[in-house]
Structures are given as C-alpha cells and as structure tokens.
Design a protein around this motif. Structure first.
Motif, PDB file in Angstrom:
ATOM      1  N   LYS A 123      -2.263  -0.538   2.388  1.00  0.00           N
ATOM      2  CA  LYS A 123      -3.017  -0.759   3.616  1.00  0.00           C
ATOM      3  C   LYS A 123      -4.433  -1.230   3.305  1.00  0.00           C
ATOM      4  CE  LYS A 123      -0.677   2.387   6.757  1.00  0.00           C
ATOM      5  NZ  LYS A 123      -0.681   3.745   7.318  1.00  0.00           N
ATOM      6  N   HIS A 124      -4.944  -0.784   2.174  1.00  0.00           N
ATOM      7  CA  HIS A 124      -6.328  -1.123   1.816  1.00  0.00           C
ATOM      8  C   HIS A 124      -6.373  -2.071   0.625  1.00  0.00           C
ATOM      9  CE1 HIS A 124      -7.513   1.984   4.602  1.00  0.00           C
ATOM     10  NE2 HIS A 124      -6.625   2.779   4.031  1.00  0.00           N
ATOM     11  N   ILE A 125      -5.498  -1.820  -0.347  1.00  0.00           N
ATOM     12  CA  ILE A 125      -5.404  -2.752  -1.481  1.00  0.00           C
ATOM     13  C   ILE A 125      -4.183  -3.632  -1.217  1.00  0.00           C
ATOM     14  CG2 ILE A 125      -4.938  -2.943  -3.943  1.00  0.00           C
ATOM     15  CD1 ILE A 125      -6.533  -0.444  -4.409  1.00  0.00           C
ATOM     16  N   LEU A 126      -4.464  -4.908  -0.895  1.00  0.00           N
ATOM     17  CA  LEU A 126      -3.358  -5.781  -0.484  1.00  0.00           C
ATOM     18  C   LEU A 126      -2.612  -6.367  -1.677  1.00  0.00           C
ATOM     19  CD1 LEU A 126      -5.219  -7.621   2.427  1.00  0.00           C
ATOM     20  CD2 LEU A 126      -3.833  -5.553   2.535  1.00  0.00           C
ATOM     21  N   GLY A 127      -3.262  -6.399  -2.825  1.00  0.00           N
ATOM     22  CA  GLY A 127      -2.582  -6.938  -4.007  1.00  0.00           C
ATOM     23  C   GLY A 127      -3.463  -6.857  -5.234  1.00  0.00           C
ATOM     24  N   VAL A 128      -2.824  -6.882  -6.394  1.00  0.00           N
ATOM     25  CA  VAL A 128      -3.562  -6.879  -7.670  1.00  0.00           C
ATOM     26  C   VAL A 128      -2.962  -7.987  -8.537  1.00  0.00           C
ATOM     27  CG1 VAL A 128      -4.235  -5.526  -9.693  1.00  0.00           C
ATOM     28  CG2 VAL A 128      -3.866  -4.369  -7.512  1.00  0.00           C
ATOM     29  N   CYS A 129      -3.838  -8.798  -9.107  1.00  0.00           N
ATOM     30  CA  CYS A 129      -3.355  -9.912  -9.930  1.00  0.00           C
ATOM     31  C   CYS A 129      -4.080  -9.870 -11.283  1.00  0.00           C
ATOM     32  CB  CYS A 129      -3.645 -11.230  -9.212  1.00  0.00           C
ATOM     33  SG  CYS A 129      -3.020 -12.677 -10.054  1.00  0.00           S
ATOM     34  N   ALA A 130      -3.300  -9.761 -12.343  1.00  0.00           N
ATOM     35  CA  ALA A 130      -3.887  -9.767 -13.686  1.00  0.00           C
ATOM     36  C   ALA A 130      -4.146 -11.208 -14.116  1.00  0.00           C
ATOM     37  CB  ALA A 130      -2.929  -9.099 -14.660  1.00  0.00           C
TER      38      ALA A 130
ATOM     39  N   PHE B  14      -7.912  -9.291 -10.479  1.00  0.00           N
ATOM     40  CA  PHE B  14      -8.463  -9.498  -9.140  1.00  0.00           C
ATOM     41  C   PHE B  14      -7.737  -8.531  -8.215  1.00  0.00           C
ATOM     42  CE2 PHE B  14      -9.784 -13.790 -10.642  1.00  0.00           C
ATOM     43  CZ  PHE B  14     -11.126 -13.648 -10.350  1.00  0.00           C
ATOM     44  N   VAL B  15      -8.503  -7.866  -7.365  1.00  0.00           N
ATOM     45  CA  VAL B  15      -7.925  -6.896  -6.432  1.00  0.00           C
ATOM     46  C   VAL B  15      -8.296  -7.355  -5.026  1.00  0.00           C
ATOM     47  CG1 VAL B  15      -7.910  -4.484  -5.703  1.00  0.00           C
ATOM     48  CG2 VAL B  15      -8.212  -5.047  -8.121  1.00  0.00           C
ATOM     49  N   ARG B  16      -7.283  -7.615  -4.201  1.00  0.00           N
ATOM     50  CA  ARG B  16      -7.557  -8.078  -2.833  1.00  0.00           C
ATOM     51  C   ARG B  16      -7.589  -6.872  -1.890  1.00  0.00           C
ATOM     52  NH1 ARG B  16      -7.695 -12.913  -0.768  1.00  0.00           N
ATOM     53  NH2 ARG B  16      -7.451 -13.175   1.469  1.00  0.00           N
ATOM     54  N   CYS B  17      -8.686  -6.743  -1.163  1.00  0.00           N
ATOM     55  CA  CYS B  17      -8.844  -5.596  -0.268  1.00  0.00           C
ATOM     56  C   CYS B  17      -8.713  -6.040   1.192  1.00  0.00           C
ATOM     57  CB  CYS B  17     -10.205  -4.948  -0.474  1.00  0.00           C
ATOM     58  SG  CYS B  17     -10.364  -4.221  -2.100  1.00  0.00           S
ATOM     59  N   ALA B  18      -8.527  -5.062   2.061  1.00  0.00           N
ATOM     60  CA  ALA B  18      -8.308  -5.384   3.477  1.00  0.00           C
ATOM     61  C   ALA B  18      -9.610  -5.559   4.243  1.00  0.00           C
ATOM     62  CB  ALA B  18      -7.470  -4.286   4.120  1.00  0.00           C
ATOM     63  N   SER B  19     -10.687  -4.919   3.778  1.00  0.00           N
ATOM     64  CA  SER B  19     -11.948  -4.998   4.530  1.00  0.00           C
ATOM     65  C   SER B  19     -13.131  -4.811   3.579  1.00  0.00           C
ATOM     66  CB  SER B  19     -11.989  -3.884   5.587  1.00  0.00           C
ATOM     67  OG  SER B  19     -12.036  -2.629   4.913  1.00  0.00           O
ATOM     68  N   MET B  20     -14.322  -5.057   4.113  1.00  0.00           N
ATOM     69  CA  MET B  20     -15.538  -4.868   3.308  1.00  0.00           C
ATOM     70  C   MET B  20     -15.699  -3.396   2.925  1.00  0.00           C
ATOM     71  SD  MET B  20     -17.175  -7.371   2.246  1.00  0.00           S
ATOM     72  CE  MET B  20     -18.612  -6.562   1.608  1.00  0.00           C
TER      73      MET B  20
END
Lengths: 389, 390
Positions: free
Chosen positions: B84-91, B212-218
């Motif tokens: 819900k908060h961490i939308l994805g992680v890319c190495a 890189f870690v994609r988050c849902a909000s600031m």
C-alpha cells in the motif's frame, strides 16, 4: 610621424561612458575566460602532477579507472616479471599493488557528502610514488589501523586532522587513526586517504586489488614493459601513468571545453561591441581626422591610431578582468569523476600563461573589432569632411 | 501610432551598420543565454522528474561504489507486505560500458525485469515494447539520445563491453522509447540476463549498486527514507537512503555544478548584452539631441519622446534576441547538430519557451539599456539643446 599616445588617452577620456561600457564588456569576457581556464588548469595540473615517465598503471582491460578495475591474485602476480622493473633500496621490486575504495566524508563547513578515494597500499608504494612526502605527522606503521591523508583532502574535507579518527569500512566500524599528512607535488594523491592495503582489504571486505603501479628502472624500458603487460601472457591494460591521467583529465575537461565555447561566442559579441563603439567614434571625429590628415598625418597613422586606441580599451578591460579572475587563484574546488567515482580536490590556478593568453584575447578582440572602423577613418575624404566644418 | 512606427523604423535603418552591430552584440549573448538555459532546463527536467516520481534511492552507506546484496530487496518489500505504501522495489546494477572499438562511454544499468516498467513509467513504453521487455531477456531500453548518437533502431542487436567484471562483451536487442524521456542517455537492460551471462566468470552474482523504491505518497517517502536505513543498521551492508532528486543532484553538483555555473554564465551574458546595448543607446542619444529638441519644439510630449527612445531600444534588442534565439533553435533542432552531445544531458533540446524567454530578456535588456538615455531625452531642455545645434 605617429600620433602621440596622449591624443588617444584624451579621446578615450572624452567619451567616458562609451569607453567605460566597452571596457566592461571586454573585462567580463576576460574574467570568464580566466575563471574557466583556471578551473581547467587546476584539474589538469593536479592530474598531470602524478605522471612520472618511469611509472606504469595497470588495470583490468575494459575498466574505465581504478575504481572499476578488479584484478585477482592470479592476474596481478604476473606483473612481477615485467621487463625493466626497478628495484628499491633493499632490492625489492618496485611494483605496488593498490586497492582503491571510497568513503563518504562531508565537505568542510557543509553537510554535503563527497566520495573521497581511499587507497590501500603496501610500504613499497612510497618508493613507487617517490613524490609522496610526509609534511606533518609520520608514516604508516605496519599492523596498525592508521591512515595518512592528502594535503588537499585535509583542507577540503571535514575531520581529517592529524590525531583524529576516521571511521571507514564496509560496516563502518573500523576507526583509523590519522597519523600524517602527505604532499605529492600537487597531484591527485593529495585528494586521497592512504592506509595499509591489508587493513583496507579487511575493512572493505575485498579479495582483490584495483590496480598495479610499476616503476621502471629506466624510461627506455617503457615499450618493452607495455608490450609484456598488454600482451597475451599477462593480458592486462597497461598505460604510462602520464597517459592514464591525461585520459582521465580529458574526460573531466569535456564540460569545461563546452562552457569555453560559450565564452568564445561571448568574445565575438565583445568584438562587435568594440566595433560599434569605434564606428561611433569615427563618425563623431570626421572633421578631426580630416584636420589630422591636413596637417600631415598619413592614412596609416590614422588607422594605427584608432587600432591603438581600441587596443588600449582591450588592455584596460584585460586588466580589470584579470584582477577579478586573480581573486579565484587558489580557490578550492572539487570534481566528481564519473570514471573514478571519487572526488578530485584541487585549487584553481591562474598561471602566467593564462594571464598572457587572456590579455592577448582581450587585445585581439579589441583590435579585430577596431579594424573596420579604423579603415573607415583612414579613408575619410579630407575636403568633404572639412567642408562640413 | 503609424507615424511613430514609421519614425522608429526609419531611425533603425538610419545607421544600418550600427543597428547590425548592436543586434549582433545583443544577439550573441542571447544565444549563449538560450544554450545555457536549455542545458540547465534539461538537467532541471531530469531532476524534477526524479522528484515527481516518488522514488527513494538506496545505496551502501560506505559509498556508491560499494555493492549491496540483492537480498536487501525482499527485506525492503517486507516493510510493507500489502504494497500500500511501497509500490515496488527495483535493484539496479551499473555496468557503464562501451561499444567495441568506440571510445565513447555509455551509461548502462541492469534492472529487475519484473518491477522496471512500473518503477519508471516516464519511459512511456508502448504495449508492444513492454511485451518485448518481458519476453526477451536480451532486451535493452536504450536512451533516445544515445540511440540517435549510435543510430540504433528498435530491434537492433548491439554489443556492449561492460566496465565492470567480467568485462566481456554482451549482446542485447534494442528497445527505443519514442516519447520525451527525462534521461535520454541511460540504457536499461534486464539484470536476470546479466546474472545468466556472468555465471562461471570472475564476476560475483547477486550484488547490485542501488535500489529504487517507489512509494505511494510524500509521507511514505519521508517515512521509508528513515525506515529502510533503520532495518539495515548494524548489518554488514548498511544503507543510505535518499529521495531520488537528492540522490541524482549529488552527482550533478559534484561535476562542475553545471546548473549553477551555467546560470551564472547566462546572467553574465545578459550583463554583457546590457553594456553593449547601453553603449549604442547612449551613442544614439548623443547623435540625436538636436532631433529630440526639434520634436519637442514641434509639440511632441516628454512622454512620447521617452517612449520613442525606449521603443527603439526594445525593437533593436528584440531583433538581436530573435536572431540569437532562432539560430541555436534551428541548429539544434533541424541540423545534424541535434546529435551533439553535452555531458550530463547528452542531447541539447532547445524548447520554444526558452527561445521566447530569450527574446523577452533581449527586450528587457533594451528597456534597461535605454533607461538613462530616455530619462535624458525626457528632461531635455529644448532651448538649450537647440542653442547647441550647429
């Protein structure tokens, strides 16, 4: 017969505003040129100071710099048979196996981190790089968790004073005591931290080295040594130290070169500004020029006088611009190389060559800008100009 | 109005040489201004995109050269199992690289195939290209600028020799994004393909340079920037987590600080242009004192005279500005110069908005440069001025 200097000086003084504005344009161009060149010379001199004609740098083929080069023991061990390798005082081979890593340290007075190069070396490194001199404190002691720091690194980064501890390593729990400060003729080693290779290997959990620095006994052996190291039996990428640092600086200076192009365009703009001023001066002084011709001054004298007048503006502009540029002499800067991934700390240098070159450019701009108006001045029709008087 | 316009035009054509030289003296600095601003604009767009994407960059605490174990990905994902908060992680793994027999350095990165597309939506890949990326292990998404430089088309086979172990050439198949990409220089390939290729070589598998870690909000960015470093604290591979803009900016600011220095350069060029234009305007005023006095004696008001001097300077500098902005726009948009490489941003894209700003600045230069002559013209005493006429 030439027109007296005082005539030109008074003419410049009569048109204070025009002279001042043109002078300002030339001064700004000179200032920008000096700052850019001082930056470029700072980088180049720092890197070229490492370039001993006797030294070779050996990397893994394909690696861009020491930081991306990984040499396994099976590869590095072959370098000892390189023809022409020199010997140290105790008969040891002058081959230094070096491990380059980096650590994050704040720039002095800021909270901005810089990637500072850390070089793990054996005692022989100080014979391979004889330019390294301890200027404060002492040398490394075998078996101790100690480091020595480059003079530029100490000046540029936080907490690198002798006696302090520097925490380094992959886990960040190895406190190295800073025991000395080194100089290396202003070279890039002064931006680095040096420690024992064994300690750095352990702290950063590496099982390899980054590069080999080899010192030959005689420059005549360079070709044979390169042939051996680059040949099929060793198959590594060996270059003279000078060549290696020249390659590094060429890449680093790309940005400076592009910015310099913009300054050259600005210089052309300045030449147009000078031409504009001089054309106005010629138009405003037609009668005066005719009078000068009448009393015996030749066309050549008139032409020379106008060109000289413009050159005076150029020289004055150069002086002002140089004075501004000289303020940046010794100004500390650093540059993160995208090949070594560590910062090079250096001082901007306004050398006599830069002063001469910038002065030449200023006078050249002024003279080129003055040529066409001066030619027009020399061709003023005497009778016609006087009739309008 | 027509009369004033005609008068203005006549004045500009009265001394064509002076007009031309002033146009050039203003136009060239404006050209530098446009080129500098275009370069800074390219960097800013890149950084703003980084800020917009709500991504964190996780590197090794000891520095970016030190690798992190791929196993960290599962631990980061474990912070938010419901996504819900961490939308994805890319190495991501940096290999740099060069084309065989070509000295130009590439910027090539290996990324996790499963999360790359969602992690970097700004690449605007077509459905077909996404399908290609997922199906073909050899796929490499080539930065459009780099593709133009090397003349690579979609589907081309290309060979890259990495700058890291095992340093052996590897073949890829190109995917070239068609849209506007914030970073036109970087190439992205599949990390699983890399792991296959390095098996049995001197390269160590399972290590990457950053995540890189994609988050849902600031709010999530702020929370996980701290949280990620906390879970790896006191482990053999501690992390340093930054928002992507700060992460990217630390490289740019350490490399000649191009945005800052080009901004200074553009300001200096504007100053030079003001000096050059002010010089012309003061010369024009000197030449025309009598004329202004005559106009005043004929009934033209002080404000009209003021406006005429101002307008003339604006038109003159504006014309220089148009030339100065149009030249780089045409050169870098329609000629082979569009492939000219600039460090950091590779391709120089000169936007129309930057050109319009250049012309606006040129006109402003005209206004500033003519302030003093216009005030003098405004205050000109008719009788005194006419008395001095020859």
């Amino acid at each position: 017969m030439t027109l007296p200097l005082i005539y030109n000086l008074r003419n410049l003084a009569v048109r204070k505003l025009s002279t001042g504005l043109t002078l300002a344009v030339v001064a700004v161009v000179v200032f920008m040129l000096v700052v850019l060149l001082a930056y470029a010379v700072g980088i180049r001199e720092t890197l070229s100071a490492n370039g001993s004609p006797l030294n070779l740098v050996v990397l893994k083929p394909g690696a861009t710099a020491e930081s991306t080069s990984i040499l396994r023991q099976v590869e590095w061990i072959r370098a000892v048979q390189t023809p022409g390798i020199g010997q140290g005082a105790a008969g040891e081979l002058l081959v230094s196996y070096e491990l380059c890593v980096q650590t994050n340290i704040n720039r002095k007075g800021t909270d901005k981190l810089a990637y500072v190069a850390v070089r793990g070396v054996d005692p022989v490194a100080f014979q391979v790089h004889p330019e390294i001199r301890i200027v404060e404190g002492r040398d490394l002691q075998t078996g101790e968790l100690e480091c020595i720091v480059g003079k530029a690194a100490r000046a540029h980064f936080e907490g690198l004073e002798v006696g302090k501890s520097l925490v380094m390593g992959r886990v960040g729990n190895h406190a190295y005591k800073i025991v000395g400060v080194v100089e290396s003729n202003g070279g890039s080693l002064e931006s680095e931290i040096l420690a024992s290779r064994a300690a750095i290997t352990n702290s950063f959990n590496r099982q390899f080295i980054s590069s080999i620095a080899a010192r030959l006994s005689d420059p005549g052996q360079v070709d044979a040594a390169l042939e051996y190291l680059n040949g099929p039996s060793v198959a590594l990428d060996a270059r003279t130290e000078r060549r290696y640092f020249a390659d590094l600086s060429a890449r680093m200076l790309d940005i400076v070169k592009i910015t310099s192009v913009l300054v050259v365009i600005m210089g052309i703009g300045a030449a147009f500004a000078v031409a504009n001023t001089l054309y106005a001066a010629v138009d405003g002084r037609r009668r005066e020029i005719a009078m000068l011709r009448t009393i015996g001054f030749s066309r050549k004298d008139i032409l020379t006088s106008f060109v000289f007048e413009s050159a005076l503006i150029g020289a004055a502009g150069a002086t002002v611009g140089l004075l501004g540029g000289l303020w940046f002499d010794g100004y500390r800067q650093d540059y993160l190389s995208d090949q070594t991934w560590s910062v090079l700390a250096f001082e901007m240098k306004v050398t006599p060559e830069i002063v001469l070159f910038a002065s030449f450019v200023a006078i050249f701009v002024a003279v080129v800008g003055a040529l066409a108006p001066a030619l027009r001045a020399s061709r003023v029709q005497v009778i016609e100009a006087l009739r309008k008087a | 109005m027509g009369l004033k316009a005609a008068y203005l035009l006549r004045n500009l054509l009265r001394n064509p040489l002076r007009t031309l030289l002033t146009c050039a003296a203003v136009g060239l600095p404006i050209m530098i201004f446009v080129l500098s601003v275009a370069a800074v604009d390219g960097i800013e767009r890149f950084l703003n995109n980084s800020a917009k994407q709500l991504r964190l960059a996780v590197t090794h605490k000891a520095g970016v050269v030190n690798n992190l174990p791929f196993g960290h990905r599962a631990k980061i994902e474990g912070l938010d199992p419901e996504r819900k908060h961490i939308l994805g992680v890319c190495a991501v793994l940096w290999i740099g690289g060069k084309i065989p027999n070509d000295s130009r350095q590439l910027s090539s990165l290996g990324a996790d195939a499963d999360t790359f597309v969602d992690m970097f939506p700004e690449y605007h890949l077509t459905a077909e290209q996404i399908e290609h990326w997922r199906r073909d292990k050899m796929a490499i998404i080539v930065g459009p600028g780099t593709a133009r430089q090397f003349n690579w088309q979609d589907g081309d086979r290309l060979t890259i020799r990495p700058s890291v172990p095992p340093y052996e050439p590897i073949e890829f198949r190109a995917i070239v994004p068609t849209g506007d990409v914030p970073d036109p220089t970087t190439n992205w390939f599949r990390r699983d393909y890399w792991e296959d290729r390095i098996a049995g070589t001197s390269a160590v598998p399972g290590w990457i340079n950053f995540f890189f870690v994609r988050c849902a909000s600031m709010a999530d960015i702020d929370k996980y920037r701290v949280e990620i470093d906390r879970i790896f604290a006191r482990t053999p591979d501690e992390t340093n987590t930054l928002d992507e803009k700060t992460f990217m900016n630390q490289f740019i600011s350490q490399q000649f600080d191009l945005p800052r220095n080009l901004t200074i350069l553009s300001m200096v060029t504007v100053f030079v242009a003001i000096m050059a234009a002010a010089n012309t305007m003061s010369m024009n005023f000197r030449d025309r004192i009598g004329e202004y006095a005559t106009l005043k004696s004929m009934g033209f008001g002080r404000r009209t005279i003021f406006g005429l001097v101002q307008s003339e300077a604006m038109v003159l500098c504006g014309a220089g500005g148009v030339l100065g902005a149009a030249l780089p726009y045409v050169l870098f948009t329609f000629t082979p110069l569009r492939n000219f490489t600039v460090p950091l941003i590779q391709t120089l894209i000169i936007r129309e908005s930057v050109c319009v700003a250049g012309v606006g600045i040129a006109m402003l230069i005209g206004v500033i440069a003519s302030i003093w002559p216009s005030i003098l013209a405004f205050r000109l005493h008719v009788v005194a001025a006419l008395r001095n006429l020859e």
